[in-house]
Design an enzyme around this catalytic site. Sequence first.
Site, PDB file in Angstrom:
ATOM      1  N   LYS A 190      42.373  12.062  56.075  1.00  0.00           N
ATOM      2  CA  LYS A 190      41.274  12.953  55.268  1.00  0.00           C
ATOM      3  C   LYS A 190      42.179  14.334  54.863  1.00  0.00           C
ATOM      4  O   LYS A 190      42.643  14.728  56.222  1.00  0.00           O
ATOM      5  CB  LYS A 190      40.045  13.414  56.046  1.00  0.00           C
ATOM      6  N   SER A 247      40.843  19.490  59.322  1.00  0.00           N
ATOM      7  CA  SER A 247      39.727  20.580  59.852  1.00  0.00           C
ATOM      8  C   SER A 247      40.142  22.009  59.866  1.00  0.00           C
ATOM      9  O   SER A 247      41.391  22.111  60.615  1.00  0.00           O
ATOM     10  CB  SER A 247      38.888  20.073  60.944  1.00  0.00           C
ATOM     11  N   ASN A 274      38.589  17.766  52.758  1.00  0.00           N
ATOM     12  CA  ASN A 274      37.761  18.672  53.714  1.00  0.00           C
ATOM     13  C   ASN A 274      37.452  19.865  53.220  1.00  0.00           C
ATOM     14  O   ASN A 274      37.614  20.220  51.862  1.00  0.00           O
ATOM     15  CB  ASN A 274      38.579  18.717  55.097  1.00  0.00           C
ATOM     16  N   PHE A 298      34.552  20.943  65.846  1.00  0.00           N
ATOM     17  CA  PHE A 298      34.506  19.532  66.580  1.00  0.00           C
ATOM     18  C   PHE A 298      33.831  19.625  67.753  1.00  0.00           C
ATOM     19  O   PHE A 298      33.925  19.067  68.694  1.00  0.00           O
ATOM     20  CB  PHE A 298      35.720  18.899  66.650  1.00  0.00           C
ATOM     21  N   ASN A 338      38.952  24.357  61.367  1.00  0.00           N
ATOM     22  CA  ASN A 338      38.334  25.016  62.631  1.00  0.00           C
ATOM     23  C   ASN A 338      39.067  24.352  64.142  1.00  0.00           C
ATOM     24  O   ASN A 338      38.307  25.122  64.865  1.00  0.00           O
ATOM     25  CB  ASN A 338      36.863  24.673  62.578  1.00  0.00           C
ATOM     26  N   THR A 339      39.947  23.979  64.088  1.00  0.00           N
ATOM     27  CA  THR A 339      40.666  23.707  65.414  1.00  0.00           C
ATOM     28  C   THR A 339      42.125  24.044  65.107  1.00  0.00           C
ATOM     29  O   THR A 339      42.687  23.776  64.166  1.00  0.00           O
ATOM     30  CB  THR A 339      40.655  22.146  65.722  1.00  0.00           C
ATOM     31  N   ASN A 364      31.211  26.813  57.658  1.00  0.00           N
ATOM     32  CA  ASN A 364      30.973  26.413  58.890  1.00  0.00           C
ATOM     33  C   ASN A 364      32.473  26.603  59.603  1.00  0.00           C
ATOM     34  O   ASN A 364      33.580  26.327  59.191  1.00  0.00           O
ATOM     35  CB  ASN A 364      30.594  24.855  59.187  1.00  0.00           C
TER      36      ASN A 364
HETATM   37  C1  FMN Z   1      28.876  21.853  58.981  1.00  0.00           C
HETATM   38  C2  FMN Z   1      29.675  20.731  58.885  1.00  0.00           C
HETATM   39  C3  FMN Z   1      30.487  20.138  59.669  1.00  0.00           C
HETATM   40  C4  FMN Z   1      31.609  19.161  59.229  1.00  0.00           C
HETATM   41  N1  FMN Z   1      32.396  18.637  60.127  1.00  0.00           N
HETATM   42  C5  FMN Z   1      33.157  17.786  59.776  1.00  0.00           C
HETATM   43  C6  FMN Z   1      33.912  16.953  60.767  1.00  0.00           C
HETATM   44  O1  FMN Z   1      33.572  17.159  61.971  1.00  0.00           O
HETATM   45  N2  FMN Z   1      34.947  16.185  60.427  1.00  0.00           N
HETATM   46  C7  FMN Z   1      35.226  16.003  59.025  1.00  0.00           C
HETATM   47  O2  FMN Z   1      36.201  15.356  58.840  1.00  0.00           O
HETATM   48  N3  FMN Z   1      34.658  16.916  57.960  1.00  0.00           N
HETATM   49  C8  FMN Z   1      33.636  17.763  58.309  1.00  0.00           C
HETATM   50  N4  FMN Z   1      32.898  18.227  57.413  1.00  0.00           N
HETATM   51  C9  FMN Z   1      33.464  18.547  56.087  1.00  0.00           C
HETATM   52  C10 FMN Z   1      32.777  17.284  55.261  1.00  0.00           C
HETATM   53  O3  FMN Z   1      32.788  16.043  55.900  1.00  0.00           O
HETATM   54  C11 FMN Z   1      33.240  17.659  53.931  1.00  0.00           C
HETATM   55  O4  FMN Z   1      34.493  17.053  53.723  1.00  0.00           O
HETATM   56  C12 FMN Z   1      32.934  18.913  53.203  1.00  0.00           C
HETATM   57  O5  FMN Z   1      31.964  19.326  53.797  1.00  0.00           O
HETATM   58  C13 FMN Z   1      33.286  18.822  51.539  1.00  0.00           C
HETATM   59  O6  FMN Z   1      31.971  17.933  51.035  1.00  0.00           O
HETATM   60  P1  FMN Z   1      30.686  18.802  50.579  1.00  0.00           P
HETATM   61  O7  FMN Z   1      30.956  19.876  49.585  1.00  0.00           O
HETATM   62  O8  FMN Z   1      29.859  17.776  49.903  1.00  0.00           O
HETATM   63  O9  FMN Z   1      30.000  19.646  51.528  1.00  0.00           O
HETATM   64  C14 FMN Z   1      32.013  19.381  57.764  1.00  0.00           C
HETATM   65  C15 FMN Z   1      31.339  19.896  56.850  1.00  0.00           C
HETATM   66  C16 FMN Z   1      30.218  20.888  57.248  1.00  0.00           C
HETATM   67  C17 FMN Z   1      29.215  21.680  56.049  1.00  0.00           C
END
Ligand code: FMN
Length: 350
Positions: A212, A174, A241, A117, A176-177, A113
């Site tokens: 985080k 993150s 993350n 934000f 992505n910023t 992804n």
């Molecule tokens: C589509 C998507 C959007 C995410 N948005 C955020 C976010 O806004 N803030 C954040 O701290 N982590 C965000 N994450 C990261 C997740 O909270 C998590 O840390 C990461 O996906 C690893 O866990 P997983 O393997 O169970 O997905 C996002 C992950 C995905 C897939």
Amino acid sequence: MLNILHHYIGTKILNRIEPEISHAIALCYLRLLNQFVKKRKIGNPMLKTKICGMEVPSPIGLAAGFDKNAEVFNATLSLGFGFVEVGTITPDPQFGNPKPRLFRLPEEKALINRMGFNNKGMLHVSKIAEKPKLGIVGVNIGANAKSINKILDYTNVFEFIAHLFDYVTINVSSPNTKNLRDLQKPETLEQILQDVNTINVSLKRKVPIFIKIAPDLNDSIVTEILSVCEENYVSGLIATNTTINPKNLKNPNSFEGGLSGKPLFNQSNKILRLLAKRKNASTVLIGVGGIFSASDIYEKIMLGASAVQIYTGFVYNGPMHIKRMEMELKNLLLSDGYNSIDGAVGALIR
Ligand SMILES: Cc1cc2nc3c(=O)[nH]c(=O)nc-3n(C[C@H](O)[C@H](O)[C@H](O)COP(=O)(O)O)c2cc1C
């Protein structure tokens, strides 16, 4: 019956639709459910635990990014999560990066992804977060992409909404910023924490603060981040993350964004293990990254996590999987002679 319906929609229908549209449909459905849920099911008493004094019926939480605008927290709690984290919330609303920005890699059990934000901002969230909550709800906060003072963004969001939630996660990880991950640098992180702490002590109820972190950090930086956190009264760290490392894929391909799911499991565990070895006894760890089964959860707990969070595994396996993993986790604990989560926390690194 309702559970089977949720599960069928989650796994059989939504996973066939374009990922972001499918997420929007899931949210519509959950918004509807959110209006009607008045209570949540009591989980297995063995899985009850405390995270920084917050009582949760199970250590399995929903990770940030699913409920970006805090619109469905009672619905997701009712699906069986022990706690949920909403956000990331920024001061001003923002659209995020251009679409398409969410991709499935089903063979790898992964997602990529670069959402950036996308959220409706702190004012919108403050209005809906006053609603009674059926359990522990934390808020994950971040900075706007166009902000010229990103440090100030954290203080602004914290001041505006921290009192409405059970805990606050400062997201400096993150990918992505642009330049957001630079805020993990010890001097900058310290500045954010000092500013946020000044507000926290003035609140009627001080909230636990989590940081985080990214999985793409070397050991010495992780250790430095940990020291800054512990010197500045952080209650815990969330590891981790998404990763920007394409080498984690079975078929390594370069990509733009953050990779989550199975390919992240070992890398996030490496950070978790390091934190667990170096941390003070009172610092709490939440393990995130690549959880698809009860044994994945158990591994993170044994590596030092007091609780875990899931995103990608929930997308692929649907809501019924949460309750299934709860049952299996209970059996794993029993088979090793534990009668609570607490006993198993950090067992592999002692
Ligand atoms: C589509 C998507 C959007 C995410 N948005 C955020 C976010 O806004 N803030 C954040 O701290 N982590 C965000 N994450 C990261 C997740 O909270 C998590 O840390 C990461 O996906 C690893 O866990 P997983 O393997 O169970 O997905 C996002 C992950 C995905 C897939």
